[in-house]
Design an enzyme around this catalytic site. Structure first.
Site, PDB file in Angstrom:
ATOM      1  CE  LYS A  27      -4.466   0.853   0.208  1.00 11.43           C
ATOM      2  NZ  LYS A  27      -5.555  -0.006  -0.267  1.00 11.43           N
TER       3      LYS A  27
HETATM    4  P1  NAD Z   1     -13.178   7.644  -2.269  1.00 15.51           P
HETATM    5  O1  NAD Z   1     -12.146   8.647  -1.978  1.00 15.51           O
HETATM    6  O2  NAD Z   1     -13.697   7.481  -3.658  1.00 15.51           O
HETATM    7  O3  NAD Z   1     -14.457   7.898  -1.318  1.00 15.51           O
HETATM    8  C1  NAD Z   1     -14.379   7.965   0.077  1.00 15.51           C
HETATM    9  C2  NAD Z   1     -15.729   8.418   0.609  1.00 15.51           C
HETATM   10  O4  NAD Z   1     -15.735   8.380   2.033  1.00 15.51           O
HETATM   11  C3  NAD Z   1     -16.070   9.863   0.231  1.00 15.51           C
HETATM   12  O5  NAD Z   1     -17.458   9.969  -0.018  1.00 15.51           O
HETATM   13  C4  NAD Z   1     -15.694  10.641   1.501  1.00 15.51           C
HETATM   14  O6  NAD Z   1     -16.386  11.877   1.632  1.00 15.51           O
HETATM   15  C5  NAD Z   1     -16.129   9.656   2.551  1.00 15.51           C
HETATM   16  N1  NAD Z   1     -15.500   9.841   3.847  1.00 15.51           N
HETATM   17  C6  NAD Z   1     -14.215  10.142   4.122  1.00 15.51           C
HETATM   18  N2  NAD Z   1     -14.032  10.220   5.447  1.00 15.51           N
HETATM   19  C7  NAD Z   1     -15.236   9.963   6.013  1.00 15.51           C
HETATM   20  C8  NAD Z   1     -15.696   9.881   7.345  1.00 15.51           C
HETATM   21  N3  NAD Z   1     -14.865  10.088   8.384  1.00 15.51           N
HETATM   22  N4  NAD Z   1     -17.007   9.572   7.566  1.00 15.51           N
HETATM   23  C9  NAD Z   1     -17.837   9.350   6.529  1.00 15.51           C
HETATM   24  N5  NAD Z   1     -17.459   9.402   5.241  1.00 15.51           N
HETATM   25  C10 NAD Z   1     -16.174   9.714   4.995  1.00 15.51           C
HETATM   26  O7  NAD Z   1     -12.610   6.251  -1.713  1.00 15.51           O
HETATM   27  P2  NAD Z   1     -13.003   4.780  -2.142  1.00 15.51           P
HETATM   28  O8  NAD Z   1     -12.094   4.354  -3.224  1.00 15.51           O
HETATM   29  O9  NAD Z   1     -14.485   4.688  -2.316  1.00 15.51           O
HETATM   30  O10 NAD Z   1     -12.563   3.971  -0.838  1.00 15.51           O
HETATM   31  C11 NAD Z   1     -13.396   3.855   0.301  1.00 15.51           C
HETATM   32  C12 NAD Z   1     -12.907   2.693   1.143  1.00 15.51           C
HETATM   33  O11 NAD Z   1     -12.926   1.495   0.362  1.00 15.51           O
HETATM   34  C13 NAD Z   1     -11.480   2.811   1.681  1.00 15.51           C
HETATM   35  O12 NAD Z   1     -11.412   2.161   2.921  1.00 15.51           O
HETATM   36  C14 NAD Z   1     -10.669   2.030   0.648  1.00 15.51           C
HETATM   37  O13 NAD Z   1      -9.447   1.560   1.180  1.00 15.51           O
HETATM   38  C15 NAD Z   1     -11.637   0.903   0.379  1.00 15.51           C
HETATM   39  N6  NAD Z   1     -11.389   0.215  -0.896  1.00 15.51           N
HETATM   40  C16 NAD Z   1     -11.402   0.875  -2.085  1.00 15.51           C
HETATM   41  C17 NAD Z   1     -11.208   0.166  -3.261  1.00 15.51           C
HETATM   42  C18 NAD Z   1     -11.300   0.815  -4.610  1.00 15.51           C
HETATM   43  O14 NAD Z   1     -11.232   0.090  -5.616  1.00 15.51           O
HETATM   44  N7  NAD Z   1     -11.487   2.120  -4.717  1.00 15.51           N
HETATM   45  C19 NAD Z   1     -10.948  -1.214  -3.224  1.00 15.51           C
HETATM   46  C20 NAD Z   1     -10.959  -1.862  -1.991  1.00 15.51           C
HETATM   47  C21 NAD Z   1     -11.186  -1.132  -0.839  1.00 15.51           C
END
Ligand code: NAD
Length: 430
Positions: free
Chosen positions: A118
């Protein structure tokens, strides 16, 4: 004055969880049950490599800022390391270490030939201009030029990064390697640069898929009309919400960093996505539901809860008040180990992150395969392959959990840790 005292008390009471320790706790439980070789335990308890750099970047106003950045390789026992890059003010070494290890377990749990890594840069991505973000990304790529590589370490998007950021990495990395075009160095790229169809939706898709599998196989319920609350409305949360509502579930609450929105009749997800896209990426001011807090969202009287934002949001403080019968972890590490125990006692099913959100890395794997073959699949082909892999991983998790009479999370860890430990042994690492 009284308000300040109350706030301070609340902060003191809040469960403080080091994400790396939370990861180790689950890993050690699995290692104990499997009785893995102590040498494998020793190796897998620490990351293989931690790279920490300070990146000077010239800002638009002519000043220079220095950004703290990391790449952590947890394990390469089963293949080149794979894992996203996060741009967030919360980035720190322990968080990146935990996220890297979760990638090792995730890739092993879904049986794709990768290790885990990561990356992260401590920054507020929304406060950076496009040019500043590009310079920061290029500086990071240059600093990691000897770490990244299609056969060694392959980044992807995570919180705060997207396909645009991946495109800059391809360009910078290709330049640094004699101008050879090397798209396989990252996944999650734009389609025009060798991205894969289906990649953007893949994480939300596996959240949807594992929700439906859990309803069928664990709760024995028809999805039609069941209520869902989704925390986080970025890539994972908004796509999971959209796909679930397309399959007849009623998403009654959504939220992002600016707060939550509740509508008992169901939020119109396409409307919410459009609103977010026209409002600087946030839901603030959305009129499709009454305003609630993120805390309230987690404790709503819904059938299914999907945390899809950040770590450690389901804690020992709020776990007793959670009413959902099924939690599907879109985010990485949203549930603390103590909350896990409370939920287990309450009979709440938790589909762990390393299975529920593994669609993203699975699609990434197919993107990398397509880049290497120079042959591209249709969206249906990619989706079919992802669905098959996630279904098989879900069944392996159930099998392990039922056989050892442990939680689904531990079931998933058992299948992952067993595979990685075996890989180390076969490689002759001990
Ligand atoms: P992103 O940046 O697209 O979206 C994150 C969202 O969470 C946004 O809407 C933001 O406003 C919100 N957010 C941030 N802090 C917050 C809080 N304290 N309370 C409530 N909402 C909050 O990110 P993403 O890619 O959707 O990733 C979200 C999660 O999923 C992370 O934990 C990431 O590691 C995990 N993830 C993402 C992927 C991927 O393919 N993008 C794959 C596996 C896991």
């Amino acid at each position: 004055m009284a308000k300040t005292a109350k706030a301070t008390k609340a902060v003191v009471k809040t469960e403080q969880v080091n994400p790396y320790e939370a990861m180790l706790e689950r890993f050690n439980k699995a290692a104990d049950i499997l009785k893995i070789d102590e040498r494998a335990r020793k190796i897998l308890s620490r990351p293989e490599r931690i790279v920490r750099v300070n990146l000077p970047v010239v800002m638009d106003d002519g000043s220079t800022e220095v950004f703290e950045a990391y790449r952590v390789i947890h394990s390469t026992a089963l293949g080149p390391s794979k894992g996203g890059i996060r741009y967030s003010m919360m980035v720190n070494e322990d968080e990146v270490m935990a996220l890297a290890a979760w990638m090792t377990w995730k890739c092993a749990a879904v049986s794709i030939p990768y290790g885990g890594a990561k990356g992260g840069i401590k920054c507020e991505p929304r406060a950076l201009s496009e040019g500043e973000k590009e310079r920061l990304t290029r500086a990071y790529t240059a600093a990691m030029a000897n770490v990244f590589g299609p056969d060694s370490d392959i980044p992807a998007p995570d919180m705060g990064t997207d396909d645009r950021v991946m495109a800059w990495i391809v360009d910078e990395y290709s330049k640094l390697n004699g101008n050879k075009f090397i798209p396989g160095v990252v996944t999650g790229k734009p389609l025009e640069l060798g991205g894969s169809k289906g990649r953007k939706e893949a994480t939300g898709r596996s959240v949807m898929l594992t929700t439906l599998l859990a309803l069928k196989e664990l709760l024995g319920e028809n999805p039609e009309g069941l209520t869902v609350a989704v925390q986080g409305f970025g890539n994972v949360g908004s796509i999971a919400a959209k796909l679930l509502s397309q399959r007849g579930l009623k998403v009654v609450a959504i939220s992002d960093r600016t707060g939550g929105y509740y509508n008992e009749h169901g939020i119109l997800i396409n409307q919410a996505i459009l609103y977010r896209d026209q409002n600087d990426g946030v839901l603030e001011g959305f009129k499709g539901g009454e305003k609630i807090s993120n805390k309230e969202l987690l404790e709503l009287n819904v059938d299914i809860l999907i945390p899809a934002a950040v770590e450690n949001v389901i804690t020992k403080e709020n776990a007793p008040h959670i009413k959902a019968r099924l939690i599907v972890e879109g985010a990485n590490g949203p549930t603390t180990p103590q909350a896990d125990e409370i939920l287990e006692d309450k009979g709440v099913w938790v589909i762990p992150d390393i299975i529920a959100n593994a669609g993203g890395v699975t699609a990434s794997y197919f993107e990398w395969v397509q880049n290497r073959r120079g042959h591209y699949y249709t969206e249906a082909e990619v989706n079919d392959r992802i669905d098959q892999i996630i279904k098989e991983a879900f069944e392996r998790m159930l099998h392990k959990a039922f056989r050892h009479k442990v939680s689904l999370r531990l079931g998933a860890y058992l299948s992952a840790v067993e595979r990685v430990a075996k890989g180390l042994e076969l490689l002759g690492k001990f």
